[in-house]
Design an enzyme around this catalytic site. Structure first.
Site, PDB file in Angstrom:
ATOM      1  N   GLU A   8      -4.687 -72.627  27.800  1.00  0.00           N
ATOM      2  CA  GLU A   8      -4.060 -73.940  27.608  1.00  0.00           C
ATOM      3  C   GLU A   8      -4.267 -74.301  26.150  1.00  0.00           C
ATOM      4  OE1 GLU A   8      -4.880 -77.297  30.300  1.00  0.00           O
ATOM      5  OE2 GLU A   8      -4.236 -78.623  28.664  1.00  0.00           O
ATOM      6  N   HIS A  10      -2.128 -75.287  22.600  1.00  0.00           N
ATOM      7  CA  HIS A  10      -0.808 -75.835  22.299  1.00  0.00           C
ATOM      8  C   HIS A  10      -0.426 -75.752  20.826  1.00  0.00           C
ATOM      9  CE1 HIS A  10      -1.088 -77.366  26.355  1.00  0.00           C
ATOM     10  NE2 HIS A  10      -2.133 -78.085  26.041  1.00  0.00           N
ATOM     11  N   HIS A 164       0.982 -78.634  33.688  1.00  0.00           N
ATOM     12  CA  HIS A 164       0.229 -79.365  32.653  1.00  0.00           C
ATOM     13  C   HIS A 164       0.504 -80.865  32.774  1.00  0.00           C
ATOM     14  CE1 HIS A 164      -0.646 -80.900  28.589  1.00  0.00           C
ATOM     15  NE2 HIS A 164      -1.542 -79.938  28.537  1.00  0.00           N
ATOM     16  N   ASP A 287      -7.846 -76.260  25.322  1.00  0.00           N
ATOM     17  CA  ASP A 287      -6.918 -77.382  25.115  1.00  0.00           C
ATOM     18  C   ASP A 287      -6.797 -77.704  23.626  1.00  0.00           C
ATOM     19  OD1 ASP A 287      -4.963 -79.194  25.829  1.00  0.00           O
ATOM     20  OD2 ASP A 287      -6.249 -80.424  27.099  1.00  0.00           O
TER      21      ASP A 287
HETATM   22 MN    MN Z   1      -3.222 -79.559  27.247  1.00  0.00          MN
END
Ligand code: MN
Length: 324
Positions: A8, A10, A164, A287
């Site tokens: 995860e 980004h 998500h 994240d």
């Molecule tokens: Mn995220």
């Protein structure tokens, strides 16, 4: 631990960058902006410094899901996927891709998923919750009947689907009124995504397509802690659940879901997830760039769990699931 894989993680393109602006204060935005737009420099240096071998990259949120015009949504998804494919090609041993999909048009999303997997070599898809479709005030969830063909194709392609978070629309967020601090990662993301996941479980999706694998971030958005109660309800009443699915929801949770550690670097919570799902269904993630790679890695590397579980969660499970 060396060789960690995160999934995860980004990035943003110019067209989706602004979607991330509201989540941090003005003073922090320049840092977040530069992190979102960078792939090959600072990100890579931090991965090297903290034993992270590979990131599966995905677009920021809500991005494509928040574009009500289906044509525009599809165009942005394709643009993001093409950009990501070029970045992955520069360092395929360090980066792999998850597809952005315009769920506003299920047929288009199905075609784009196929293109991303078959032509661009992506390892799966990441979708940011419900989609606004034509009406900016609409919230269409993925258990809707219009997505049956999409899910059939996902199962056929044999790739995982990352569900998500995004915030609920203001018209559906009355419970948070007067408490804007509850929006985003503090609480609303988890609430929104956990309910979405329960909708999928109860819809019968996994009876029709038992091989589909859904990934939830943030240690399962609270579900490992709550799933027993979902199935137990008031057990003394002995009433069958009123949903289309054939089995208890916990059974789908344990057979059709994985969770990641993204943004939830807490050993107590990890141990609860291990007890509910088993170490084979948990995967390391950070994240980035909303959380720090060092925060995730320093916690995970030292967390009081079995070394065999650390190896599975840090790397082995992702290698198996994504066929890396
Ligand atoms: Mn995220």
């Amino acid at each position: 631990m060396d060789g960690k894989i995160g999934l995860e993680e980004h990035f943003a393109i110019a067209e989706t960058l602004e979607d991330s602006k509201g989540f941090v204060g003005d003073s922090v935005w320049p840092e977040l902006e530069s992190r979102l737009l960078d792939i090959q420099e600072k990100r890579l240096r931090l991965m090297d410094a903290h034993g992270m071998e590979l990131m599966l990259l995905s677009l920021n949120a809500p991005a494509v899901q928040g574009i009500p015009d289906p044509k525009r949504a599809a165009e942005i998804a394709r643009r993001a996927n093409d950009f990501l494919a070029r970045e992955v090609a520069k360092r395929p041993t360090r980066f792999q891709g998850l597809a952005a999909l315009a769920m506003q048009d299920p047929d288009e999303a199905t075609r784009e998923l196929r293109r991303c997997v078959k032509e661009l070599g992506f390892r799966g898809a990441l979708v940011n919750g419900f989609s606004q479709i034509r009406d900016p005030d609409s919230m269409v969830y993925l258990d809707d009947a219009r997505y049956r063909g999409f899910w059939a194709e996902l199962e056929k392609l044999d790739v995982p689907f990352y569900l998500h978070p995004r915030n609920p629309l203001p018209s559906a967020a009355q419970i948070y009124e007067g408490h804007p601090w509850l929006l985003g990662p503090t609480w609303a993301f988890g609430q929104e995504t956990a309910v979405h996941a329960l909708r999928l479980m109860a819809s019968g999706l996994f009876d029709a397509h038992p091989r589909i694998q859904i990934i939830l971030g943030h240690m399962g958005e609270g579900l490992p802690y709550s799933i027993w109660r979902v199935d137990n309800r008031n057990a003394w009443t002995q009433q069958p659940p009123r949903y289309p699915a054939k089995r208890k929801l916990g059974e789908y949770f344990r057979e059709n879901f994985y969770v990641t550690t993204s943004g939830n670097f807490r050993t107590q919570t990890l141990i609860d997830a291990i007890l509910e799902l088993g170490a084979d269904r948990i995967m390391f993630s950070t994240d980035w760039p909303f959380e720090n790679i060092d925060h995730a890695a320093l916690w995970f590397d030292a967390a009081a769990i079995a070394e065999a579980d650390r190896a599975k969660i840090g790397r082995g499970n992702a290698v198996r699931l994504f066929k890396l």
